[in-house]
Design an enzyme around this catalytic site. Structure first.
Site, short mmCIF file in Angstrom:
data_model
loop_
_atom_site.label_atom_id
_atom_site.label_comp_id
_atom_site.label_asym_id
_atom_site.label_seq_id
_atom_site.Cartn_x
_atom_site.Cartn_y
_atom_site.Cartn_z
N GLY A 27 71.28 -35.19 -5.46
CA GLY A 27 71.59 -34.35 -6.60
C GLY A 27 73.09 -34.31 -6.79
CE1 TYR A 28 75.58 -38.25 -8.61
CE2 TYR A 28 73.26 -37.86 -9.01
CZ TYR A 28 74.29 -38.71 -8.66
OH TYR A 28 74.01 -40.01 -8.33
CB ILE A 29 78.18 -30.58 -6.69
CG1 ILE A 29 77.30 -30.33 -5.45
CG2 ILE A 29 79.12 -29.41 -6.93
CD1 ILE A 29 78.07 -30.22 -4.15
CG ASP A 76 75.07 -27.83 -13.00
OD1 ASP A 76 74.09 -27.11 -13.29
OD2 ASP A 76 76.03 -28.00 -13.77
#
Length: 152
Positions: A27-29, A76
């Site tokens: 996932g991506y911050i 996010d």
């Protein structure tokens, strides 16, 4: 510095079970700059990538499981689930074949990392590789996590 080409896949290679594989959750911050969290089997990483397509800077930091879980609350984007197979190619290159799962089911990409841009220019992809999407931002995993599978 990472020098990498990315392709779609025309057909899956035979005998995938004979190749090394990893189950990946990521996932991506942040998308800009790209800050990624990844669990690969039982290893955990935080990766920061610069802008770019073929050539970009990549910094990767190992994490403990606890650090990963604490940072995961900052993700996010949608979660990407994929199985990655490492398939040896000629000239000691490795094809990293990603088979996506969940909402991304049916998407298959393959990446090859090179020592130099010159090596990347000389590369002749195997028959099972499809369209070169190296310069198509829609196929960056960070964009796939936000926007889903690109519509051709």
């Amino acid at each position: 510095m990472e020098i990498e080409k990315k392709y779609l896949v025309n057909e899956l290679p035979e005998n995938l079970e004979k190749f090394e594989k990893r189950e990946i959750v990521q996932g991506y911050i942040s998308i800009d700059p790209t800050i990624r969290l990844r669990k690969s089997n039982d290893e955990y990483f935080l990766t920061v990538k610069s802008k770019g397509h073929l050539k970009r800077e990549e910094l990767e930091f190992p994490l403990t499981r606890e650090q990963f879980e604490n940072l995961w609350t900052k993700v996010d984007s949608a979660t990407i689930y994929k199985t990655r197979y490492n398939i040896p190619l000629e000239d000691r290159l490795i094809a990293e074949l990603d088979i996506y799962h969940g909402d991304l089911e049916g998407l298959f990409t393959v990446e090859v990392e090179f020592k130099s841009e010159k090596d990347s220019e000389k590369f002749v992809p195997p028959h099972w590789f499809g369209k070169d999407v190296t310069h198509d931002s829609r196929y960056k995993n960070s964009n796939i996590a936000v926007y889903g599978v690109p519509k051709e």
